[in-house]
Design an enzyme around this catalytic site. Structure first.
Site, PDB file in Angstrom:
ATOM      1  N   GLU A   1      75.050  60.620  35.483  1.00  0.00           N
ATOM      2  CA  GLU A   1      73.893  60.015  34.809  1.00  0.00           C
ATOM      3  C   GLU A   1      73.474  58.713  35.505  1.00  0.00           C
ATOM      4  O   GLU A   1      72.283  58.402  35.594  1.00  0.00           O
ATOM      5  CB  GLU A   1      74.204  59.775  33.330  1.00  0.00           C
ATOM      6  CG  GLU A   1      74.246  61.088  32.532  1.00  0.00           C
ATOM      7  CD  GLU A   1      74.584  60.881  31.071  1.00  0.00           C
ATOM      8  OE1 GLU A   1      73.769  61.293  30.220  1.00  0.00           O
ATOM      9  OE2 GLU A   1      75.646  60.321  30.773  1.00  0.00           O
TER      10      GLU A   1
ATOM     11  N   GLU B   1      80.396  66.965  29.330  1.00  0.00           N
ATOM     12  CA  GLU B   1      80.577  66.416  27.984  1.00  0.00           C
ATOM     13  C   GLU B   1      80.779  67.479  26.918  1.00  0.00           C
ATOM     14  O   GLU B   1      81.459  67.247  25.910  1.00  0.00           O
ATOM     15  CB  GLU B   1      79.364  65.545  27.609  1.00  0.00           C
ATOM     16  CG  GLU B   1      79.330  64.197  28.283  1.00  0.00           C
ATOM     17  CD  GLU B   1      78.673  64.210  29.655  1.00  0.00           C
ATOM     18  OE1 GLU B   1      78.410  63.136  30.198  1.00  0.00           O
ATOM     19  OE2 GLU B   1      78.436  65.314  30.204  1.00  0.00           O
TER      20      GLU B   1
END
Length: 702
Positions: free
Chosen positions: A105, A125
């Site tokens: 990210e 995740e």
């Protein structure tokens, strides 16, 4: 200034290196360091561009999940990414190694990205029961395309950079040239006007993401995402990247992230993440305990189990000598291993060269003397104490001093096996699960005299062969098979009381296990359980109803899938169970003979009576010190028996629903089921104690 990020100015470029060992987790110190150093570089008129990279082997492993428990941990990662994306000078991510989760990210929020072709990046995740919460679900679709982003985010699987040309502006073939080529790329960016390219500004072509894409994806995901909470929210977040402007998409991602964080599934999956790592932390040895070198391994028995065990070592590049007393059995075993490898090659999982390399590591013998120089020998013969002791007595005579003598027994007393040698300190149990070349779990069974050196060597060896090792003590069945006993027993008893095999199996499948107890019994072979019961009649003789239908099926030759009939019927070449009215009738006959009343049984009772005694047995195991901690039991049950990871394992599941609920139900069935209940539903003292104190299994320390 934070030491987790160091900066150096190289000419007109500020290079920021993350250095937060071991995996560059984006802890608070890293987040603070990034913001401080970026602001300093922006204020320096001599700096025209900023590079973010790493001084470790990884670019970043992502968020520091130990911070998930709360506290004031500002700046939060999305705030850091805002600073990066809105910087007035171009920021280039140079990924010198893998970037996962928040690490990717960070890169996605930069204006340019550079890496090497074989590098891997991903957003895993979902494996923690959550979704990327720092813009990953909004930025990745804009760069990689919606379909690719959807697959990466929902599966959590990493992808090679070479397949992500939309994400990276420069992909270098040779990793050793990464830095020089990256710096040349940065100079080109500066020379071209130092343009700022915000990922947020990239428009998604809605034609590339029609509604059918998401509908088809959901349909294809149904089976593997069964019971999980996060995958559907991941899909919704990616949908938001298509249907909403970037800022609104971020808001929606945040809402979905918080939904995931508050779910019991996320708590379970995060518990399991830590449990798996905690399994390797044991008190039986320390850093000073030496480790023996395992350069060559002997396997006794070239059957299905022995062959599967041998493959683990060959896969890790460790030579194996396989022993069978008959050449025919040895040849058959080696041929089966080759067939397994060839099948993998056909599926593209192995090259033909790799097949030959692994087979070259496997040799066979019919003489015990061939094992004179092995460092570890694992016995995988018939599960009978007299046979095991005979094998270990022979090994004691031929194996060199310091060789580890291990038994793959699944139930037998390792102390008794060790007594048949003159070196009990070198004897240990290594209980592989079938199929041994596939299943990740390894129960490492320490006997009373097993040395710390042998325990440590065995635990570290497990990592080399890609197993998750859990250290356990000696008792019948150790942890896994001891706990499966009440699970199977109650299924059998419920059938006597009026439940059908398919009714029980459906409830357990819906709870999240890959199959119910009757299907599992048929797949494994009902004769296996029968032989175990025959060896332990003194343990069950007080209960004349104990697995009587199963015993009757075995005596009729109905041993499950391999014979075409067991608790179910099977068509030739088909593994799908077909309900068999004869079995239901057989249960009625046995119930009448034993005076067991048949009745309609609720789904709740079936679930509680099968799962709660298993948990209760876990409490006894904890109290006896057979398992060091409740999380070890969870690791064994998820990896060895398919307990759903989104429930975290049986002990975490009990902690989640409350131990008082489990305790009260055990007492209820103990009192309601008469003599049978009195035998089998007495709550474990530890369960009673923790329930009364309002505590959890996770709170219990030896």
């Amino acid at each position: 200034m934070s030491q987790a990020v160091v900066a150096e100015v190289q000419g007109n470029v500020a290079v920021l290196y993350m250095q937060n060992p071991p995996v560059n987790a984006l802890s608070q110190s890293v987040r603070v360091g990034l913001i401080e150093n970026i602001k300093q570089a922006l204020d320096n008129d001599n700096v025209h561009a900023i590079v973010i990279s790493s001084q470790l082997a990884l670019f970043s492993g992502g968020a520091d999940i130990s911070e998930f428990s709360g506290g004031n941990l500002e700046p939060h990662l999305p705030n850091v990414l805002d600073v990066i994306e809105n910087a007035s000078k171009p920021i280039i991510a140079v990924l010198n190694g893998p970037a996962f989760g928040g690490g990717l990210e960070v890169a996605l929020s930069c204006h340019y990205r550079v890496t090497f072709a074989s590098n891997k990046v991903g957003l895993p995740e979902v494996n923690l029961g959550i979704l990327p919460g720092a813009g990953g679900t909004q930025r990745l679709p804009r760069l990689a395309g919606v379909a690719k982003a959807l697959d990466m985010i929902v599966s959590g699987r990493p992808e090679k950079a070479s397949k992500l040309s939309g994400v990276f502006d420069l992909i270098v073939e040779d990793p050793s040239n990464l830095l020089s080529e990256a710096m040349a790329f940065v100079q080109k960016v500066i020379a071209d006007g130092a343009k700022i390219r915000k990922t947020a500004d990239v428009a998604i072509d809605k034609a590339s993401a029609p509604d059918e894409l998401f509908a088809q994806y959901r349909q294809g995901l149904k089976k593997q995402a069964r019971g999980f909470f996060a995958p559907e929210r991941c899909i919704q977040a990616v949908e938001a990247s298509v249907s909403l402007p970037f800022e609104q998409g971020l808001v929606r991602e945040g809402e979905l992230f918080m939904e995931c964080m508050g779910s019991k599934e996320a708590r379970a999956q995060q518990h399991f993440f830590f449990a798996e790592r905690a399994a390797s932390h044991v008190s039986d040895y320390d850093k000073s305990t030496p480790v023996r070198d395992i350069k060559q391994v002997g396997i006794i028995g070239a059957g299905t189990m022995g062959g599967g065990i041998a493959m683990n070592f060959a896969n890790a590049g460790i030579p194996v000598i396989m022993l069978e007393l008959k050449q025919e059995a040895l040849d058959k075993g080696l041929a089966l291993i080759r067939k397994n490898y060839e099948n993998s090659a056909k599926k593209g999982k192995l090259t033909q060269q790799a097949v030959e390399e692994r087979m070259a590591l496997l040799t066979g013998s019919t003489e015990y003397a061939a094992l004179s120089d092995v460092d570890l020998v694992i016995e995988a013969v018939f599960e009978k104490m007299s046979v095991k002791k005979e094998v270990f007595a022979a090994l004691d005579k031929v194996c060199k001093p310091g060789a580890i003598l291990a038994s793959n027994t699944s139930t037998l007393d390792v102390n008794e096996i060790a007594e048949s040698t003159s070196r009990p300190e070198d004897v240990i149990g290594l209980h592989f699960f079938s199929p041994a070349n596939v299943m990740k779990l390894l129960e490492v069974v320490k006997a009373d005299k097993t040395s710390a050196e042998v325990i440590k060597t065995s635990m570290q060896m497990a990592k080399k062969i890609n197993k998750v090792a859990v250290l356990v003590g000696v008792c019948f069945g150790f942890v896994g098979n001891r706990m499966i006993e009440p699970y199977g027993r109650e299924a059998a008893r419920l059938m006597l009381e009026g439940a059908t095999p398919q009714q029980v199996d459906k409830i357990i499948y819906d709870f999240g296990l890959p199959m119910g107890p009757f299907t599992m019994g048929d797949m494994a072979g009902l004769d296996i359980g029968f032989y175990v019961r025959e060896s332990r009649r003194e343990f069950i003789e007080h209960d004349p109803s104990y697995c009587v239908v199963s015993d009757r099926l075995v005596k009729q030759g109905r041993v499950g899938l391999k014979s075409g009939r067991g608790a179910y019927m099977y068509e030739p070449g088909n593994r799908t169970p077909i309900p068999d009215p004869e079995v239901v009738e057989m249960a009625k006959e046995e119930a009448a003979r034993l005076g067991v009343a048949q009745r309609d049984i609720s789904e709740q009772e079936i679930l509680e009576r099968i799962i709660f005694p298993l948990i209760n047995e876990g409490a006894l195991i904890l109290e006896e010190g057979i398992a060091a901690k409740s999380s070890d039991i969870d690791v064994i049950y998820v990896y060895g028996y398919g307990f759903p990871v989104y429930r975290g394992g049986p002990m975490q599941y009990a902690d989640e629903i409350g131990l008082k609920k489990v305790y009260d139900a055990m007492c209820k069935y103990r009192d309601e089921l008469g003599e049978y209940g009195g035998h089998w539903f007495e709550p474990a003292p530890l369960l009673k104690k923790l329930a009364e104190q309002g505590k959890r299994f996770a709170d219990f320390k030896q």
